[in-house]
Design an enzyme around this catalytic site. Structure first.
Site, short mmCIF file in Angstrom:
data_model
loop_
_atom_site.label_atom_id
_atom_site.label_comp_id
_atom_site.label_asym_id
_atom_site.label_seq_id
_atom_site.Cartn_x
_atom_site.Cartn_y
_atom_site.Cartn_z
N GLU A 43 0.83 -1.22 0.00
CA GLU A 43 0.00 0.00 0.00
C GLU A 43 0.86 1.26 0.00
O GLU A 43 0.53 2.24 -0.65
CB GLU A 43 -0.96 0.00 1.20
CG GLU A 43 -2.08 -1.02 1.10
CD GLU A 43 -3.01 -0.79 -0.08
OE1 GLU A 43 -3.01 0.32 -0.65
OE2 GLU A 43 -3.74 -1.72 -0.44
N TYR A 125 -5.59 6.98 4.28
CA TYR A 125 -5.81 5.90 3.31
C TYR A 125 -5.07 4.62 3.70
O TYR A 125 -5.65 3.54 3.76
CB TYR A 125 -5.37 6.34 1.90
CG TYR A 125 -5.26 5.15 0.99
CD1 TYR A 125 -6.41 4.56 0.47
CD2 TYR A 125 -4.02 4.55 0.73
CE1 TYR A 125 -6.33 3.42 -0.30
CE2 TYR A 125 -3.94 3.42 -0.04
CZ TYR A 125 -5.09 2.85 -0.56
OH TYR A 125 -5.01 1.71 -1.30
N ASP A 143 -9.28 5.59 -2.07
CA ASP A 143 -8.15 6.04 -2.90
C ASP A 143 -8.75 6.72 -4.14
O ASP A 143 -9.97 6.93 -4.22
CB ASP A 143 -7.22 4.87 -3.26
CG ASP A 143 -7.86 3.89 -4.22
OD1 ASP A 143 -9.07 4.04 -4.53
OD2 ASP A 143 -7.16 2.98 -4.69
#
Ligand code: SF4
Length: 352
Positions: A43, A125, A143
């Site tokens: 990520e 996020y 996102d």
């Protein structure tokens, strides 16, 4: 959106069960969650970067640092060099800071979004995605792909960036308690493969029946803000070569491209337009201009070649790096492009 949240979730998860993208950091739909270290690493790498660009870096990092403790124990310079080319280098510095913070707590990530958020470099996020995907928490993951899908589903007319609040609120109404990690990844996949920015494929979309934006030119969602011109900055980089080697410096730890090897330059990153004098009196030859886009500005980097014969007066701290190993120097993309430019130019000179 014109349906119950439960109907939308079921339609999306059923689509995901059949169409999930196979990605190296993913577990297949419905299977136990992957190792939090792998989820977090992917990520962080995926922020502002495509899955295709990330895949080789992800494999390289895991091969070299298979556990978070290994990454925490790595030398800063090794991690920065391994990151070279992925861009947004503050992420690499945060990656190390976070690895060390997790290693200091025995190698276990906090299992909640709030706990993850307290780690260095984990923004809204990343904390939500790791919480949902690795720990099964019902966290809302937004996102750029999810933002687009939700803005279209709910036909949110407010322009960005103000619309982000409404988009998040709408996304929260969809977040499920069951399979939140699969749901988050399904939304990302839908945005990446079906509800794409330029030409959404509404005929193939599992949410078409519930989407308000579908009949209102979906491409215009999320509504963009009025366009501002990107500033153009300029700078100079110095190519000093002797005995088959080029002179490189290590940039200061803080600031743009911090801690990375680089060509010496005129300080453009600190001042807007650089004003440092050349590191040698000259003569200098203008080799060409490398245009490079950063997140908030474009840079025209003038590449200057030292064409004198007295490099011994160079007074910078740095190192002479063999030209035939320039690809191993871990130069960030801007300087790697400048180096290719300089080497191509000299190849032409020799061939002329
Ligand atoms: S119907 Fe079209 S606009 Fe709506 S979510 Fe699906 S692909 Fe996107």
């Amino acid at each position: 959106m014109d349906a119950s949240a439960e109907t939308v979730r079921s339609a999306l998860l059923a689509w995901y069960d059949d169409h999930a993208r196979r990605l190296p950091w993913r577990s297949p739909p419905g299977s136990p969650p992957p190792d939090p270290y792998r989820v977090w690493l992917s990520e962080v790498m995926l922020q502002q970067t495509t899955t295709a660009a990330v895949a080789p870096y992800y494999a390289k990092f895991l091969d070299r640092w298979p556990r978070i403790e290994d990454l925490a124990a790595a030398e800063d310079g090794d991690v920065m060099a391994a990151w070279a080319g992925l861009g947004y280098y503050a992420r690499a510095r945060n990656l190390l800071a976070c690895a060390r913070a997790v290693a200091a707590r025995g190698g276990a990530f906090p299992a909640t979004e709030a706990g993850l958020r307290a780690l260095p470099g984990l923004g809204t996020y990343t904390a939500a995605s790791v919480a949902a995907i690795a720990f099964g928490e019902a966290a809302t993951v937004v996102d750029a792909n999810v933002e687009r899908v939700v803005a279209r589903l709910f036909a949110i007319e407010e322009p960005l960036p103000a619309a982000r609040k409404a988009i998040r609120a709408a996304a929260e109404t969809l977040t499920p308690d069951e399979r939140p990690g699969d749901f988050a990844q399904a939304m990302m996949d839908l945005g990446a493969t079906i509800c794409t920015a330029r030409s959404p494929r509404c005929l193939l979309c599992p949410l078409a029946d519930y989407c308000r934006g579908r009949t209102q030119e979906p491409e215009r969602f999320p509504v963009k803000p009025a366009r501002k011109a990107r500033p153009l900055r300029s700078g100079r980089a110095w190519w000093v070569e002797a005995g088959g080697k080029v002179f490189l410096v290590t940039r200061p730890g803080k600031g743009m491209l911090g801690g990375m090897r680089a060509l010496p330059d005129d300080g453009w990153s600190a001042r807007g337009d650089g004003d440092h004098l050349p590191p040698l009196d000259g003569p200098w030859r203008h080799l060409g201009t490398v245009r490079h886009g950063f997140s908030h500005f474009d840079l025209d980097l003038q590449l200057m070649l030292y064409s004198g014969d007295n490099c011994s007066r160079l007074s910078l701290n740095g190192e002479w790096w063999p030209l035939d190993r320039i690809d191993d120097a871990g130069l960030p993309t801007l300087f790697a492009r400048a180096a290719r430019f300089a080497l191509a130019d000299q190849g032409e000179d020799q061939g002329a």
